[in-house]
Design a protein around this motif. Structure first.
Motif, PDB file in Angstrom:
ATOM      1  N   ILE A 155       0.932  -1.550  -0.070  1.00 15.20           N
ATOM      2  CA  ILE A 155      -0.141  -0.336  -0.069  1.00 15.20           C
ATOM      3  C   ILE A 155       1.207   1.224   0.054  1.00 15.20           C
ATOM      4  N   ARG A 156       0.586   2.607  -0.589  1.00 15.07           N
ATOM      5  CA  ARG A 156       1.949   3.282  -1.155  1.00 15.07           C
ATOM      6  C   ARG A 156       0.569   3.983  -1.888  1.00 15.07           C
ATOM      7  N   PRO A 157       1.553   5.240  -1.887  1.00  9.74           N
ATOM      8  CA  PRO A 157       0.320   6.103  -2.208  1.00  9.74           C
ATOM      9  C   PRO A 157       1.156   6.599  -3.963  1.00  9.74           C
ATOM     10  N   ALA A 158      -0.240   6.869  -4.817  1.00 14.43           N
ATOM     11  CA  ALA A 158       0.297   6.680  -5.914  1.00 14.43           C
ATOM     12  C   ALA A 158       0.830   7.768  -6.708  1.00 14.43           C
ATOM     13  N   GLU A 159       2.161   7.327  -7.695  1.00 16.28           N
ATOM     14  CA  GLU A 159       3.156   8.389  -8.092  1.00 16.28           C
ATOM     15  C   GLU A 159       2.416   9.803  -9.263  1.00 16.28           C
ATOM     16  N   ARG A 160       2.293  10.173  -8.434  1.00 15.90           N
ATOM     17  CA  ARG A 160       1.395  12.129  -9.270  1.00 15.90           C
ATOM     18  C   ARG A 160       2.373  12.845  -9.511  1.00 15.90           C
ATOM     19  N   ARG A 161       2.120  12.909 -10.766  1.00 17.62           N
ATOM     20  CA  ARG A 161       3.284  15.078 -11.494  1.00 17.62           C
ATOM     21  C   ARG A 161       1.981  15.740 -11.862  1.00 17.62           C
ATOM     22  N   SER A 162       1.810  16.632 -10.078  1.00 14.01           N
ATOM     23  CA  SER A 162       0.825  17.075 -10.887  1.00 14.01           C
ATOM     24  C   SER A 162       1.212  18.004 -11.378  1.00 14.01           C
ATOM     25  N   TRP A 163       2.901  19.227 -11.965  1.00 17.04           N
ATOM     26  CA  TRP A 163       2.676  20.136 -12.469  1.00 17.04           C
ATOM     27  C   TRP A 163       2.881  19.296 -14.015  1.00 17.04           C
ATOM     28  N   ALA A 164       3.487  18.243 -14.268  1.00 16.54           N
ATOM     29  CA  ALA A 164       3.071  17.810 -15.929  1.00 16.54           C
ATOM     30  C   ALA A 164       1.893  17.173 -15.819  1.00 16.54           C
ATOM     31  N   GLY A 165       0.844  16.745 -15.394  1.00 17.47           N
ATOM     32  CA  GLY A 165      -0.101  16.597 -15.349  1.00 17.47           C
ATOM     33  C   GLY A 165      -1.306  18.484 -15.715  1.00 17.47           C
ATOM     34  N   ALA A 166      -1.160  19.135 -15.028  1.00 22.23           N
ATOM     35  CA  ALA A 166      -1.663  19.898 -15.632  1.00 22.23           C
ATOM     36  C   ALA A 166      -1.136  21.032 -16.631  1.00 22.23           C
ATOM     37  N   ALA A 167      -0.145  21.292 -16.956  1.00 15.66           N
ATOM     38  CA  ALA A 167       0.435  21.605 -18.740  1.00 15.66           C
ATOM     39  C   ALA A 167       0.135  20.362 -19.547  1.00 15.66           C
ATOM     40  N   ARG A 168      -0.240  19.490 -19.167  1.00 19.47           N
ATOM     41  CA  ARG A 168      -1.206  18.467 -20.352  1.00 19.47           C
ATOM     42  C   ARG A 168      -2.556  18.681 -20.537  1.00 19.47           C
ATOM     43  N   ILE A 169      -3.818  19.013 -19.120  1.00 22.35           N
ATOM     44  CA  ILE A 169      -5.109  19.080 -19.219  1.00 22.35           C
ATOM     45  C   ILE A 169      -4.488  20.744 -19.782  1.00 22.35           C
TER      46      ILE A 169
END
Length: 122
Positions: A101-115
């Motif tokens: 059980i571990r947190p999912a790896e998130r790349r917030s800035w990359a995701g925001a730029a993609r959106i």
């Protein structure tokens, strides 16, 4: 000459006959598939009553294997682990099947730029 059928009762009877004939054929097809199902375990052939009885196999000693506890990443509370285990149990997954059980790896800035790049509101 007028060869068209205009009686709705006759048309209904013909259509219902066709539908039920097709349903009957489908039920026969399903029965045949159940009869020749290759996934069913095969039964052993019966031996002749005068044949010598087969030697019974020795049963292996049963090992009580304890399920390994999942690896929990640091920073995750016990309440979160309990909530995840409860959700997975409701889904049909046993607690012994959980590896980590571990947190999912998130790349917030990359995701925001993609959106932002996908938006078409210019």
């Amino acid at each position: 000459m007028d060869n068209q059928m205009s009686n709705p009762v006759v048309i209904m009877l013909i259509n219902m006959t066709i539908v039920f004939a097709v349903l009957f054929l489908l039920s026969l097809f399903i029965r045949v598939i159940h009869f020749i199902d290759p996934t069913k375990p095969r039964t052993k052939k019966k031996t002749h009553p005068t044949a010598a009885p087969a030697k019974p196999k020795k049963a292996a000693p049963a090992k009580a294997a304890e399920p390994a506890a999942p690896v929990v990443a640091p920073g995750i509370s016990g309440e979160t682990v309990a909530a995840i285990a409860g959700a997975l149990a409701a889904y049909g997954v046993g607690f012994s099947q959980i590896k980590a059980i571990r947190p999912a790896e998130r790349r917030s800035w990359a995701g925001a730029a993609r959106i932002r790049g996908l938006r078409n509101d210019r």
